[in-house]
Design a protein around this motif. Sequence first.
Motif, PDB file in Angstrom:
ATOM      1  N   GLY A   1      23.165  15.362 -13.984  1.00 57.90           N
ATOM      2  CA  GLY A   1      22.709  15.256 -12.606  1.00 57.90           C
ATOM      3  C   GLY A   1      22.746  16.601 -11.902  1.00 57.90           C
TER       4      GLY A   1
ATOM      5  N   ILE B   1      13.686  11.236  -9.907  1.00 57.83           N
ATOM      6  CA  ILE B   1      13.740   9.779  -9.872  1.00 57.83           C
ATOM      7  C   ILE B   1      13.573   9.356  -8.409  1.00 57.83           C
TER       8      ILE B   1
ATOM      9  N   PHE C   1      18.558  15.745 -13.738  1.00 59.53           N
ATOM     10  CA  PHE C   1      17.992  14.585 -13.048  1.00 59.53           C
ATOM     11  C   PHE C   1      18.336  14.672 -11.565  1.00 59.53           C
ATOM     12  N   CYS C   2      17.339  14.379 -10.747  1.00 60.03           N
ATOM     13  CA  CYS C   2      17.454  14.539  -9.304  1.00 60.03           C
ATOM     14  C   CYS C   2      16.866  13.322  -8.616  1.00 60.03           C
ATOM     15  N   SER C   3      17.524  12.830  -7.581  1.00 57.82           N
ATOM     16  CA  SER C   3      16.992  11.692  -6.832  1.00 57.82           C
ATOM     17  C   SER C   3      16.450  12.110  -5.473  1.00 57.82           C
TER      18      SER C   3
ATOM     19  N   GLU D   1      20.285   4.651  -9.083  1.00 56.64           N
ATOM     20  CA  GLU D   1      18.998   4.512  -9.781  1.00 56.64           C
ATOM     21  C   GLU D   1      18.815   5.665 -10.766  1.00 56.64           C
ATOM     22  N   LYS D   2      19.127   6.866 -10.309  1.00 57.73           N
ATOM     23  CA  LYS D   2      19.036   8.055 -11.164  1.00 57.73           C
ATOM     24  C   LYS D   2      19.986   7.924 -12.345  1.00 57.73           C
ATOM     25  N   ASP D   3      21.221   7.536 -12.060  1.00 62.54           N
ATOM     26  CA  ASP D   3      22.223   7.403 -13.117  1.00 62.54           C
ATOM     27  C   ASP D   3      21.830   6.330 -14.125  1.00 62.54           C
TER      28      ASP D   3
ATOM     29  N   ASN E   1      13.873  16.166 -13.846  1.00 70.17           N
ATOM     30  CA  ASN E   1      13.298  14.821 -13.820  1.00 70.17           C
ATOM     31  C   ASN E   1      13.606  14.229 -12.454  1.00 70.17           C
TER      32      ASN E   1
ATOM     33  N   HIS F   1      21.329   7.214  -5.801  1.00 68.69           N
ATOM     34  CA  HIS F   1      21.883   7.984  -6.917  1.00 68.69           C
ATOM     35  C   HIS F   1      22.151   7.077  -8.118  1.00 68.69           C
TER      36      HIS F   1
ATOM     37  N   LYS G   1      18.800   5.452 -14.984  1.00 66.00           N
ATOM     38  CA  LYS G   1      17.740   6.022 -15.829  1.00 66.00           C
ATOM     39  C   LYS G   1      18.341   6.957 -16.867  1.00 66.00           C
TER      40      LYS G   1
END
Length: 181
Positions: free
Chosen positions: A37, A79, A61-63, A91-93, A77, A89, A95
Amino acid sequence: MNTVFFSGSRSISKLSTEIRNRIIDNILKNEFNIIVGDANGADKAFQKLFAEHGYLSVQVFCSGAEPRNNIGRWKVNFIFSNQKGRALHAEKDKKMAEIADYGFVLWNGKSIGSLNNIAELLKQNKFSLVYFAPNKQFIKIKSIEQLQDLIDYTDEKLMGEIQDKGNAYLKTIALPQVRLI
């Protein structure tokens, strides 16, 4: 090629020599793919280590609209979700857990987000190597029972905080069997 989901508590901002060596010896030397993240704390500390070693097999990964941290200028990526706050966050995790084969989690014994990541990986029949910071030890979590043992080990005050902040959340996204005292 194996993919490892790195996550952890925002209160952990430095990696001990033991953690650094474990990552270098078991992850980087084996050239695993890494997903991490963009948060401050553990995510940023992991990113610093990967950048120090010039490790290229990293995706951030970034929300949000822009990553908070991307020290190595790796692929990002994004999200997107209609959720707000912690749910965004999560949701990102989620994925990241779907993509990963394993988890590497630094847990301060308090972070509900870290617990959720461990639970989400278990839900998908994937294990996590958890560094439990209060005891400075690595614990492999491969089952609901092992996760429950980890939760049971924490103090009652913490259990109350987890119940207040995360009980419903843990039940909805992860493991309804987990007993939160």
